[in-house]
Design a protein around this motif. Structure first.
Motif, PDB file in Angstrom:
ATOM      1  N   ARG A   1       0.878  -1.258   0.052  1.00  0.00           N
ATOM      2  CA  ARG A   1       0.146  -0.100   0.148  1.00  0.00           C
ATOM      3  C   ARG A   1       0.945   1.173  -0.044  1.00  0.00           C
ATOM      4  O   ARG A   1       1.868   1.216   0.609  1.00  0.00           O
TER       5      ARG A   1
ATOM      6  N   THR B   1      -9.316   5.069  -5.499  1.00  0.00           N
ATOM      7  CA  THR B   1      -9.486   3.671  -5.173  1.00  0.00           C
ATOM      8  C   THR B   1      -8.606   2.749  -6.159  1.00  0.00           C
ATOM      9  O   THR B   1      -8.129   1.691  -5.902  1.00  0.00           O
TER      10      THR B   1
ATOM     11  N   LYS C   1      -6.630   0.206  -4.051  1.00  0.00           N
ATOM     12  CA  LYS C   1      -6.964  -1.241  -4.219  1.00  0.00           C
ATOM     13  C   LYS C   1      -6.103  -2.160  -5.088  1.00  0.00           C
ATOM     14  O   LYS C   1      -6.326  -3.479  -5.164  1.00  0.00           O
TER      15      LYS C   1
END
Ligand code: GDP
Length: 298
Positions: A21, A62, A66
């Protein structure tokens, strides 16, 4: 061209590689580096700002948080936004319903207009057209001769003033060339206009007079990609003084930093239509935004 920019961007992306991330800090650092790399490549602030904002919006969304591989996703976003800033799709030449199609070239002296006229004529011939070149640059004594040389190389006729008839009057030469093209069934007329070393009012007026007389289907602004930060100012002056439909970037084979190529669309709103990259007539192609973005991210 773009060597430094490419190196800087790939170094920036390298820092992200292997990360899971991305933190806000990672995104901020990456965007700061991208912004710096673009500015150092002479890309205009007017183009850099919306570019970085667009990448930021997507990087914080996102599609990156993601993603299995966020670094790769950032590269993909930068690539797509580069394509967008370069105009997205290729803008093709528009041909007149009733020939001849009139293409007028404008730009500073030394931008590569005359060379480009030959390249464009040669390319149009390979596309099945029957162009002529028109010598409406009567400022420089040997501009007509230079165009004739280029026309010979391209195998394309050159319409030039007859001695004593319209000499010194580029508007009349341009007008007469259209009647000539109609009579001889040439379907494209490429009008080369005079350039000066700097922007000046007389040059703009002459180009505007030719424009009003021949009502071009396309006005192409010829821009030397080597002139760096001055490119934007020059483009805006021509947009104001003459107006144009598209841009031709020349000297893309040079070692300039590439800022002009990346700025001109964003600043003028007009698409880059052709790219010229060498002294040979074959060093010319339709401009493809995705290929150019690919070169930058190579
Ligand atoms: P004009 O004054 O705008 O008509 O410019 P010219 O066509 O005479 O070009 C000026 C100079 O730039 C000439 O020496 C050309 O050979 C050179 N030139 C034009 N286009 C290119 C290009 O794409 N790449 C390189 N390297 N040189 C070019």
């Amino acid at each position: 061209m773009f060597d430094t920019l490419s190196d800087r961007l790939s170094a920036t992306f390298k820092n992200l590689r292997g990360k899971g991330r991305l933190s806000q800090q990672d995104i901020d650092d990456t965007l700061r580096e991208i912004r710096r790399a673009l500015l150092e490549a002479d890309v205009s602030l007017q183009a850099v700002r919306p570019f970085v904002a667009a990448v930021r919006e997507r990087a914080e969304g996102t599609e990156v948080s993601k993603a299995l591989n966020p670094a790769q996703q950032i590269v993909k976003i930068v690539n797509e936004e580069l394509v967008a800033i370069l105009g997205g799709e290729t803008r093709r030449l528009r041909f007149a319903k009733n020939p001849p199609t009139v293409i007028m070239l404008a730009g500073l002296q030394g931008a590569g207009k005359t060379t480009l006229a030959g390249k464009l004529a040669r390319w149009l011939k390979t596309e099945g057209h029957t162009p002529i070149l028109v010598a409406a640059d009567l400022q420089r004594p040997n501009a007509v001769t230079q165009l004739q040389v280029v026309g010979d190389r391209a195998g394309v006729p050159v319409f030039a003033p007859e001695p004593g008839n319209g000499v010194g009057n580029p508007v009349k030469v341009a007008q007469d060339s259209i009647d000539f093209a109609k009579a001889k069934m040439h379907d494209v007329v490429i009008v080369d206009t005079a350039g000066r070393l700097g922007i000046d009012a007389e040059l703009m007026k002459q180009a505007a007079d030719i424009r009003d007389a021949v009502k071009p289907d396309e006005i192409l602004f010829v821009l030397d990609a080597m002139i760096g930060q001055n490119a934007v100012e020059t483009a805006l002056a021509f947009q104001d003084g003459v107006g144009f439909d598209g841009v031709v970037l020349t000297k893309l084979d040079g070692d300039a930093r590439g800022g002009a190529a990346l700025s001109v669309r964003a600043v003028t709103g007009k698409p880059v239509m052709f790219a010229s990259s060498g002294e040979k007539l074959e060093d010319f192609d339709v401009f493809h935004p995705e290929r150019m973005a690919g070169r930058i991210l190579d």
